[in-house]
Design a protein around this motif. Structure first.
Motif, mmCIF file in Angstrom:
data_model
loop_
_atom_site.group_PDB
_atom_site.id
_atom_site.type_symbol
_atom_site.label_atom_id
_atom_site.label_comp_id
_atom_site.label_asym_id
_atom_site.label_seq_id
_atom_site.Cartn_x
_atom_site.Cartn_y
_atom_site.Cartn_z
ATOM 1 N N LEU A 144 43.239 40.849 46.434
ATOM 2 C CA LEU A 144 43.559 39.548 45.853
ATOM 3 C C LEU A 144 42.595 38.549 46.462
ATOM 4 O O LEU A 144 42.655 38.261 47.656
ATOM 5 N N ASN A 145 41.673 38.037 45.635
ATOM 6 C CA ASN A 145 40.650 37.086 46.105
ATOM 7 C C ASN A 145 39.930 37.620 47.343
ATOM 8 O O ASN A 145 39.830 36.944 48.355
ATOM 9 N N THR A 146 39.455 38.843 47.297
ATOM 10 C CA THR A 146 38.706 39.539 48.360
ATOM 11 C C THR A 146 39.555 39.933 49.573
ATOM 12 O O THR A 146 39.037 40.520 50.499
ATOM 13 N N ARG A 147 40.853 39.627 49.585
ATOM 14 C CA ARG A 147 41.728 40.043 50.684
ATOM 15 C C ARG A 147 42.500 41.290 50.252
ATOM 16 O O ARG A 147 43.094 41.319 49.175
ATOM 17 N N LYS A 148 42.518 42.305 51.115
ATOM 18 C CA LYS A 148 43.234 43.539 50.798
ATOM 19 C C LYS A 148 44.734 43.283 50.826
ATOM 20 O O LYS A 148 45.256 42.661 51.742
ATOM 21 N N ALA A 164 50.817 44.003 51.883
ATOM 22 C CA ALA A 164 52.225 43.652 51.695
ATOM 23 C C ALA A 164 52.264 42.753 50.461
ATOM 24 O O ALA A 164 51.220 42.258 50.036
ATOM 25 N N PRO A 165 53.433 42.536 49.862
ATOM 26 C CA PRO A 165 53.478 41.664 48.687
ATOM 27 C C PRO A 165 52.846 40.295 48.976
ATOM 28 O O PRO A 165 53.135 39.670 49.995
ATOM 29 N N MET A 166 51.944 39.874 48.075
ATOM 30 C CA MET A 166 51.253 38.598 48.220
ATOM 31 C C MET A 166 51.468 37.763 46.967
ATOM 32 O O MET A 166 51.471 38.290 45.858
ATOM 33 N N ALA A 167 51.621 36.462 47.149
ATOM 34 C CA ALA A 167 51.868 35.547 46.033
ATOM 35 C C ALA A 167 50.606 35.376 45.196
ATOM 36 O O ALA A 167 49.498 35.291 45.717
ATOM 37 N N GLY A 210 44.493 31.311 38.471
ATOM 38 C CA GLY A 210 43.099 31.321 38.902
ATOM 39 C C GLY A 210 42.777 32.401 39.916
ATOM 40 O O GLY A 210 41.600 32.674 40.184
ATOM 41 N N ASP A 211 43.799 33.043 40.507
ATOM 42 C CA ASP A 211 43.558 34.123 41.464
ATOM 43 C C ASP A 211 42.926 35.307 40.755
ATOM 44 O O ASP A 211 43.201 35.576 39.585
ATOM 45 N N ARG A 212 42.086 36.026 41.495
ATOM 46 C CA ARG A 212 41.451 37.229 40.954
ATOM 47 C C ARG A 212 42.005 38.457 41.658
ATOM 48 O O ARG A 212 42.088 38.506 42.877
#
Length: 154
Positions: free
Chosen positions: A126-130, A133-136, A140-142
């Motif tokens: 999510l936006n270059t972060r692995k 755990a569940p992430m919001a 616009g997020d990729r």
């Protein structure tokens, strides 16, 4: 060593061996299809259910493919919970050799969207972060799954 002490040590070793096998069987049973345990989200009181929002009150969200170029513009509607992967049973089906059969899950909790990796081989980003755990998710997020990059719109 005295004979009674050896007998007690043998029984203790045997008991530990049986406990080990029971733990292994329990873990295998849970993986294969045992009961799933539901965990209440943090900050939310247990025992009291929130009334779900009416369909018209929910914002319409979509995942739109940005990469690869041959699938650019392809859009997927997001409901309360969707699975992403190569399997035909997934609501968001990707034609990507680097995506797992059942790669990730996108779900709605307390009106917000979250993404969760389902133990995929290549990971979910999510936006270059692995995602570990569940992430919001926000507009616009990729989301990168395998070689496919999707953007949250709507």
């Amino acid at each position: 060593m005295p004979e009674p002490l050896l007998a007690i040590l043998k029984l203790c070793a045997l008991a530990l061996l049986y406990l080990f096998f029971l733990r292994v069987l329990r873990a295998v049973w849970a993986e294969v299809g045992g009961a799933r345990v539901a965990v209440a989200p943090a900050g939310r009181p247990q025992g009291r259910e929130r009334r779900p929002l009416a369909r018209r009150e929910r914002p319409s969200s979509h995942l739109t493919v940005v990469e690869p170029a041959q699938h650019r513009g392809r859009s997927f509607d997001l409901s309360d919970e969707v699975t992403v992967g190569r399997a035909a049973g997934c609501q968001v089906t990707l034609d990507d050799d680097y995506a797992s059969q059942l790669h990730a899950r996108i779900f709605r909790r307390d009106g917000a969207l979250y993404v969760e990796d389902l133990g995929s081989t290549n990971g979910t980003y999510l936006n270059t972060r692995k995602v570990s755990a569940p992430m919001a998710l926000k507009r616009g997020d990729r989301l990168k799954i395998g070689g496919t990059v999707m953007e949250l719109t709507g």
